[in-house]
Design a protein around this motif. Structure first.
Motif, short mmCIF file in Angstrom:
data_model
loop_
_atom_site.label_atom_id
_atom_site.label_comp_id
_atom_site.label_asym_id
_atom_site.label_seq_id
_atom_site.Cartn_x
_atom_site.Cartn_y
_atom_site.Cartn_z
N ALA A 283 0.22 -1.42 -0.01
CA ALA A 283 0.51 -0.04 0.13
C ALA A 283 0.99 0.90 0.07
CB ALA A 283 -1.05 0.31 1.21
N GLY A 284 2.54 0.96 0.08
CA GLY A 284 2.97 2.20 -0.04
C GLY A 284 4.09 2.61 1.19
N ARG A 285 3.84 1.96 2.05
CA ARG A 285 4.43 2.16 3.34
C ARG A 285 5.36 1.55 4.23
NH1 ARG A 285 -1.62 2.01 4.87
NH2 ARG A 285 -1.18 0.51 5.89
N ARG A 286 6.22 2.36 4.48
CA ARG A 286 7.33 0.82 4.80
C ARG A 286 7.38 1.46 6.35
NH1 ARG A 286 11.66 0.87 8.22
NH2 ARG A 286 13.58 0.04 7.70
N THR A 287 7.30 -0.24 6.28
CA THR A 287 7.10 -1.20 8.28
C THR A 287 7.59 -1.87 8.35
OG1 THR A 287 4.61 -1.02 6.46
CG2 THR A 287 4.45 -2.24 8.27
N GLU A 288 7.65 -1.80 9.97
CA GLU A 288 8.52 -2.92 10.73
C GLU A 288 7.22 -3.40 11.63
OE1 GLU A 288 11.82 -0.74 11.70
OE2 GLU A 288 12.38 -2.76 13.48
N VAL A 289 7.29 -4.45 11.46
CA VAL A 289 6.54 -5.92 12.51
C VAL A 289 7.28 -6.43 13.15
CG1 VAL A 289 4.74 -7.35 12.84
CG2 VAL A 289 4.55 -5.14 11.30
N THR A 290 7.28 -6.88 14.66
CA THR A 290 8.11 -7.98 15.52
C THR A 290 6.48 -9.12 15.47
OG1 THR A 290 7.61 -6.56 16.87
CG2 THR A 290 9.88 -6.31 16.22
N ILE A 316 11.50 -7.28 1.52
CA ILE A 316 11.03 -7.68 2.44
C ILE A 316 11.90 -8.21 3.55
CG2 ILE A 316 9.66 -8.34 4.40
CD1 ILE A 316 7.22 -8.54 2.29
N MET A 317 12.58 -7.41 3.90
CA MET A 317 13.89 -8.10 5.69
C MET A 317 13.15 -9.02 6.49
SD MET A 317 16.03 -6.86 3.97
CE MET A 317 17.71 -7.89 4.40
N VAL A 318 13.88 -10.17 6.49
CA VAL A 318 12.98 -10.89 7.64
C VAL A 318 14.95 -11.26 8.94
CG1 VAL A 318 11.88 -13.14 9.06
CG2 VAL A 318 11.84 -11.95 6.40
N MET A 319 14.85 -10.65 10.09
CA MET A 319 15.62 -10.38 11.19
C MET A 319 15.25 -11.22 12.45
SD MET A 319 17.50 -6.93 10.06
CE MET A 319 15.77 -6.07 10.05
N ASP A 320 16.28 -12.02 12.45
CA ASP A 320 16.01 -13.04 13.91
C ASP A 320 16.95 -11.64 14.88
OD1 ASP A 320 16.46 -14.22 16.72
OD2 ASP A 320 16.98 -15.98 15.94
N ILE A 321 15.94 -11.22 16.01
CA ILE A 321 16.48 -9.95 17.19
C ILE A 321 16.66 -10.13 18.20
CG2 ILE A 321 16.41 -7.99 15.24
CD1 ILE A 321 13.51 -7.44 17.12
N THR A 322 16.90 -11.75 18.67
CA THR A 322 16.10 -12.00 19.41
C THR A 322 17.72 -11.38 20.46
OG1 THR A 322 15.84 -14.46 18.78
CG2 THR A 322 16.29 -14.83 20.74
N GLU A 323 18.61 -11.97 19.94
CA GLU A 323 20.27 -11.68 20.88
C GLU A 323 20.02 -9.80 20.84
OE1 GLU A 323 24.35 -11.72 19.97
OE2 GLU A 323 23.45 -13.54 18.74
N ARG A 324 19.50 -9.14 19.90
CA ARG A 324 19.35 -7.42 20.07
C ARG A 324 18.40 -7.61 20.76
NH1 ARG A 324 17.39 -4.17 14.80
NH2 ARG A 324 15.08 -3.95 16.14
N GLU A 325 17.13 -7.71 21.00
CA GLU A 325 16.51 -7.68 22.44
C GLU A 325 16.60 -8.57 23.67
OE1 GLU A 325 12.66 -7.72 21.84
OE2 GLU A 325 13.61 -6.19 20.73
N GLN A 326 17.80 -9.50 23.17
CA GLN A 326 18.14 -9.56 25.15
C GLN A 326 19.04 -8.72 25.28
OE1 GLN A 326 19.41 -13.81 23.62
NE2 GLN A 326 17.90 -14.62 24.52
N ARG A 327 20.15 -8.23 24.56
CA ARG A 327 20.94 -7.07 25.11
C ARG A 327 20.88 -6.20 24.95
NH1 ARG A 327 24.53 -7.78 20.12
NH2 ARG A 327 23.49 -6.52 19.04
N GLU A 328 19.15 -5.55 24.43
CA GLU A 328 18.53 -4.43 25.11
C GLU A 328 17.37 -4.74 26.85
OE1 GLU A 328 18.02 -1.34 25.05
OE2 GLU A 328 19.45 -1.67 22.93
N THR A 329 18.01 -6.40 27.13
CA THR A 329 16.96 -6.13 28.16
C THR A 329 18.38 -6.19 28.98
OG1 THR A 329 15.32 -7.55 26.58
CG2 THR A 329 16.04 -8.23 29.17
N LEU A 330 19.31 -6.82 28.57
CA LEU A 330 20.73 -7.12 29.81
C LEU A 330 21.20 -5.19 29.28
CD1 LEU A 330 23.46 -9.84 28.51
CD2 LEU A 330 21.89 -9.05 31.26
#
Ligand code: ADP
Length: 548
Positions: A283-290, A316-330
């Protein structure tokens, strides 16, 4: 093509046949007519001679082959071998008669009503001014084909059959070299030199196509090599959400067994978040969904592909952001812990100072209070030092220059620096093993060994022992620190390397621990691509190895 050649040559044959037949008939007929007039002329001349000798009586005993008419110079019919002359019209207006009267002879012809017969007249001027006409009736030119029809038909059939056979053979012969032309490897050896430009062109085009295919496949290989080696998933979709291109990581992250199992993002087995993200991009919008996926967190980033102002698809880029999320939490936990750890000694310091300022501390207690303030501020300094060291081991921090470090002598230096503290508690320090050189950062290695030895003394029993061992195996260099201290309860062993984790918080604080020592060891080991191993038995002692 063969059929067209056959058809055209057959038609040509047919036309030639028709034209030649007609021309033959016409030639034959014309020759025939000439012969008729020649015969009529010689017969007329014979009769005229007879008339001139015998007069009109000549006709009495004469039996003409053809119809004979004798006409006076005024057109009156004097004699006719077929009809009664007195009943016949004046013949002055007849073409052949008027020609004969003027030039000495004349001829004419006319068709019968059915056109199948033609009457030929030949008129000859006699010496007495009368005209003698001889007429004969012959088949007309139209009659000839009719009378010869069976023969003509046979000739036509035979000629057509021959023409068809020859045309077909010729068509096949002409088209054979063209049909046999090898389009993949066009060669000038073709029988038709007229095809040379075409063959040249074909060869050039083949080369161009070959080059373009090679270039395309090279690009495709490059593209696949890039996308397949990406840890991120990559999907290219068209405006109907059909998958045009994807890489292995995308299929792995989406738990799709292979590329064929996922052809369209609107398929049932496609995660709803991905479909939502793709629809928004289309629909023309750049979108990010987790989205959560088992223990992992997957993030989709979709951007529209716009061509001539129209959205034609999406990337569409598909990324595993588990580590990033964990780092953020840490990081969040670390910030909270740091604030807490800093606040406690500061509160104590401020409380002690406030009491002293208000004169509420008896003079004999001032030195004790000052000692407490000193201890708390030492702890604060130690804490800040450890935080600085730890942040120096962050991935984002600038890299240290690696150098050759000899672990045995380094351990010896550290043990010597700790010996006064150990001696106070009667703890023996021993270094065993051999010289071992590794590539690393001296400062970090030094802090790691220091923390291990410091812990081994801190959490040891008075009179205990600490043994540092450095040794080399075939593939590793191992540094081990073993003590005969209080040991680490089994339930805590997995967590002691976490930041600010302490088995006994009050005891650790009492003996000046920051809760960051083993964390620095773990991160230092990671920095050197080494791993740590912990073995501990509560009440007996602890052994920690760093395996480089
Ligand atoms: P601290 O600064 O509190 O010593 P560390 O990260 O160095 O923090 O260690 C974490 C915890 O692990 C300590 O609080 C202690 O309870 C335990 N520990 C570490 N080393 C030893 C050891 N050699 N013997 C027993 N317990 C230990």
């Amino acid at each position: 093509m063969t059929f067209r050649i056959f058809r055209n040559s057959f038609c040509i044959g047919l036309c030639v046949l028709v034209v030649s037949t007609l021309l033959s008939i016409a030639t034959l007929y014309s020759h025939n007519v000439e012969q008729v007039y020649s015969d009529l002329a010689s017969e007329a001349e014979g009769i005229v001679q007879g008339l001139e000798l015998s007069g009109e009586v000549y006709f009495t005993g004469y039996h003409p082959r053809n119809r004979v008419t004798h006409i006076a110079s005024d057109g009156t019919v004097l004699y006719d071998s077929v009809a009664d002359a007195s009943t016949m019209d004046n013949h002055l207006d007849r073409q052949e008669i008027s020609d004969a009267l003027q030039t000495g002879h004349g001829q004419s012809a006319h068709y019968s009503h059915t056109l199948t017969q033609k009457t030929h007249n030949y008129a000859l001027l006699c010496a007495d001014g009368t005209v003698l006409r001889v007429s004969c009736t012959a088949d007309s030119v139209f009659k000839i084909p009719v009378s010869m029809l069976p023969t003509i038909l046979w000739v036509i059939i035979l000629t057509l059959a021959l023409s068809a056979a020859l045309s077909s053979r010729m068509a096949r012969q002409i088209s054979r070299p063209i049909n046999e032309l090898d389009l993949d490897h066009p060669d000038l050896s073709t029988e038709y030199k007229e095809l040379a430009p075409l063959v040249d062109r074909l060869r050039e085009q083949n080369l161009t196509i070959h080059r373009q295919i090679e270039e395309l496949s090279l690009r495709q290989r490059e593209f696949s090599a890039i996308t397949d080696n990406m840890s991120e998933g990559f999907l290219l979709i068209d405006n109907r959400a059909g998958i045009l291109s994807s890489n292995t990581s995308a299929m792995q992250l989406l738990n799709a067994p292979d590329k064929d199992s996922l052809r369209n993002l609107r398929q049932l087995n496609c995660p709803e978040e991905l479909t939502r993200c793709a629809n928004a991009a289309l629909a023309g919008r750049r979108t990010e969904v987790t989205m959560p996926s088992g223990d992992h967190t997957i993030c989709f980033i979709a951007s529209p592909v716009v061509s001539s102002g129209q959205v034609t698809g999406a990337v569409i880029m598909v990324m595993d952001i588990t580590e990033r999320e964990q780092r953020e939490t840490l990081r969040r936990e670390f910030s909270a812990n740091v604030s807490h750890e800093l606040k406690t000694p500061l509160t104590s310091i401020s409380g002690f100072a406030e009491l002293m300022k208000a004169g509420m501390v008896p003079p004999d207690k001032v030195s004790e209070f000052a000692g407490d303030i000193y201890d708390e501020s030492r702890r604060l300094i130690a804490l800040v030092d450890d935080i600085i060291k730890l942040s120096g081991l962050d991935e984002d921090s600038p890299a240290f220059e690696p150098e050759s470090v000899e672990l045995y002598s380094l351990s010896s230096e550290i043990l010597e620096s700790l010996r006064p503290i150990a001696d106070k508690r009667g703890i023996s320090l021993r270094l065993t093993g051999e010289s071992a050189e590794i590539k690393g950062v001296r400062q970090i290695l030094s802090e790691m060994i220091y923390n291990l030895c410091d812990n081994a003394i801190k959490y040891n029993n008075d009179g205990g022992s600490v043994v540092v061992n450095v040794r080399r195996s075939d593939s590793n260099t191992i540094l081990n620190v073993t003590d005969t201290g209080i040991g680490i309860p089994y339930a805590h062993q997995a967590r002691v390397f976490e930041r600010f984790y302490r088995v006994d918080k009050s005891h650790s604080k009492e003996i000046g621990g920051t809760g960051l020592g083993l964390s620095i060891v773990k991160h230092g080991a990671q920095y050197h691509n080494a791993r740590t191993e912990l073995k501990s038995e509560p009440g007996k002692g602890t052994s920690i190895s760093v395996i480089f």
